[in-house]
Design an enzyme around this catalytic site. Structure first.
Site, PDB file in Angstrom:
ATOM      1  N   LYS A 176       0.833  -1.211   0.000  1.00 29.78           N
ATOM      2  CA  LYS A 176       0.000   0.000   0.000  1.00 29.78           C
ATOM      3  C   LYS A 176       0.869   1.264   0.000  1.00 29.78           C
ATOM      4  CE  LYS A 176      -2.175  -1.257   3.795  1.00 29.78           C
ATOM      5  NZ  LYS A 176      -1.461  -2.536   4.065  1.00 29.78           N
ATOM      6  N   ARG A 211     -10.125   0.010   8.160  1.00 31.62           N
ATOM      7  CA  ARG A 211      -9.644  -1.327   8.518  1.00 31.62           C
ATOM      8  C   ARG A 211     -10.802  -2.258   8.844  1.00 31.62           C
ATOM      9  NH1 ARG A 211      -4.114  -0.059   8.551  1.00 31.62           N
ATOM     10  NH2 ARG A 211      -3.142  -1.861   9.454  1.00 31.62           N
ATOM     11  N   ARG A 253      11.692  -5.165   5.375  1.00 36.50           N
ATOM     12  CA  ARG A 253      11.403  -3.755   5.023  1.00 36.50           C
ATOM     13  C   ARG A 253      12.304  -2.821   5.824  1.00 36.50           C
ATOM     14  NH1 ARG A 253       5.494  -1.482   5.565  1.00 36.50           N
ATOM     15  NH2 ARG A 253       5.608  -2.641   7.505  1.00 36.50           N
ATOM     16  N   ARG A 272      -0.775  -9.213  13.092  1.00 42.45           N
ATOM     17  CA  ARG A 272      -1.326  -8.266  12.104  1.00 42.45           C
ATOM     18  C   ARG A 272      -2.049  -9.021  10.993  1.00 42.45           C
ATOM     19  NH1 ARG A 272       4.018  -5.276  10.719  1.00 42.45           N
ATOM     20  NH2 ARG A 272       2.796  -4.186   9.155  1.00 42.45           N
TER      21      ARG A 272
END
Ligand code: AP5
Length: 211
Positions: A15, A88, A125, A169
């Site tokens: 995203k 969400r 990341r 998550r």
């Protein structure tokens, strides 16, 4: 482009990466509720302290707190936005419609990818602490270790990018995404993108859908 974009997708689906490309190509403004919450934590504000444990466990912050932060940071009368990380859940989607987006035209873009591939992406990341540029040590590494190619800033790893937090998550994502996708599908504004290819190829597909 005369509309807002809502980016839906699992943690690590790309995203933020696609939002940066959309900003560059279409001049939209990027608003990420995750970034806003992390900024509050970095400032050690009352809100930041309140949400810190929740975020570090990979759970969702309460809807009202996130909505207020979003509203305080966007101005739909003069800008078009990429909403990254909001909504969400179904309640947030209704809040976004009723209290933020209202009648402004909007497309919901769902970045679809096999969740099993994402843990590896997330633990590799790194983001620039200065300009926010996103890297991946495996697929898009910086030229110099720990230094941003664009501005020379230090690269950092997010505290919630550990294997155990990523697992939480992902569980949150799988338990909330279906009603959201159905909501936008029924309104006729949902577009799906395969998010498994190289980021530039994913963006080519995004451009085609939004163009
Ligand atoms: P948030 O910051 O929104 O995180 P997220 O949704 O978990 O998504 P990520 O930012 O981890 O991933 P991304 O999809 O942006 O991927 P990226 O482009 O960086 O939320 C964090 C927390 O804040 C939540 O857990 C919650 O606690 C709270 N929160 C936020 N919003 C909330 C809300 N609305 N309500 C309640 N709580 C909220 O890419 C990931 C990596 O993959 C990078 O290394 C990148 O280089 C690489 N990559 C990207 N695309 C590709 C590709 N195509 N191929 C290979 N690698 C790729």
């Amino acid at each position: 482009m005369a509309h807002n974009v809502i980016l839906l997708g699992a943690p690590g689906s790309g995203k933020g990466t696609q939002a940066a490309k959309l900003v560059e190509a279409f001049g939209l403004s990027h608003i990420s509720t995750g970034e806003l919450l992390r900024a509050e934590m970095a400032k050690e504000s009352e809100l930041g302290e309140r949400v810190s444990d929740t975020m570090q466990q990979g759970r969702l912050v309460d809807d009202q707190t996130v909505l207020e932060l979003l509203v305080a940071n966007c101005d739909l009368a003069s800008k078009q936005y990429i909403f990254d990380g909001f909504p969400r859940n179904l309640d947030q989607a209704k809040m976004l419609d009723d209290q933020v987006v209202k009648d402004f035209p909007t497309t919901a873009l769902y970045l679809e990818i096999d969740l099993e591939k994402l843990t590896k992406r997330l633990i590799n990341r790194r983001s620039c602490s200065s300009c926010g540029e996103i890297y991946n040590l495996l697929s898009t590494p910086p030229q110099k270790t720990n230094s941003c190619d664009k501005c020379g800033g230090d690269l950092q790893q997010r505290k919630d990018d550990t294997e155990s937090v990523v697992k939480n998550r992902m569980e949150v994502f799988t338990s909330t995404i279906d009603p959201l996708v159905k909501y936008y599908d029924e309104r006729g504004i949902l577009k799906r993108v395969v998010a498994d290819d190289h980021p530039d190829q994913v963006f080519a597909a995004v451009e085609k859908l939004l163009g």
